[in-house]
Design a protein around this motif. Structure first.
Motif, PDB file in Angstrom:
ATOM      1  N   LEU A  75      16.874  31.135  39.858  1.00  0.00           N
ATOM      2  CA  LEU A  75      17.128  30.314  38.670  1.00  0.00           C
ATOM      3  C   LEU A  75      15.941  30.424  37.714  1.00  0.00           C
ATOM      4  CD1 LEU A  75      18.582  27.106  40.364  1.00  0.00           C
ATOM      5  CD2 LEU A  75      19.854  28.819  39.054  1.00  0.00           C
TER       6      LEU A  75
ATOM      7  N   LYS B 196      16.142  23.797  39.630  1.00  0.00           N
ATOM      8  CA  LYS B 196      15.390  24.815  40.366  1.00  0.00           C
ATOM      9  C   LYS B 196      14.685  24.130  41.484  1.00  0.00           C
ATOM     10  CE  LYS B 196      12.165  28.594  39.890  1.00  0.00           C
ATOM     11  NZ  LYS B 196      12.932  29.778  40.097  1.00  0.00           N
TER      12      LYS B 196
ATOM     13  N   HIS C 206      15.105  25.716  34.577  1.00  0.00           N
ATOM     14  CA  HIS C 206      16.395  25.182  35.018  1.00  0.00           C
ATOM     15  C   HIS C 206      16.167  23.808  35.651  1.00  0.00           C
ATOM     16  CE1 HIS C 206      20.278  24.857  37.067  1.00  0.00           C
ATOM     17  NE2 HIS C 206      20.696  25.868  36.311  1.00  0.00           N
TER      18      HIS C 206
END
Length: 89
Positions: A82, A89, A86
């Protein structure tokens, strides 16, 4: 991978990163949906593994898409894939 198509626009995400967007094409016949094979040919198959897929009717809000990306990334030990920003994450 996450793909949304609303009849006018398409968005394709890979591991939480938008990799393709724009005006949706109209080369696929209406009502046709295929996973693992090209929609108009039985001789072009996906060369890989598909572990899981989730299908929704309609586009998801960004936060819901990100929740699903995070859930699936952690479930399959892919959270390192990711993007750093994000939220899951």
């Amino acid at each position: 991978m996450s793909y949304s198509h609303n009849g006018e626009n398409s968005h394709l995400y890979h591991n939480g990163t938008l990799i393709l967007n724009g005006t949706a094409g109209n080369d696929a016949p209406t009502g046709t949906f295929s996973i693992g094979v090209r929609y108009d040919s039985s001789s072009e198959f996906f060369n890989g593994s598909i572990y899981e897929f989730i299908i929704y009717s309609g586009s998801l809000p960004t936060n819901t898409r990100q929740i699903l990306e995070g859930y699936l990334a952690h479930k399959h030990s892919l959270e390192s894939e990711l993007p750093t920003d994000h939220p899951y994450k």
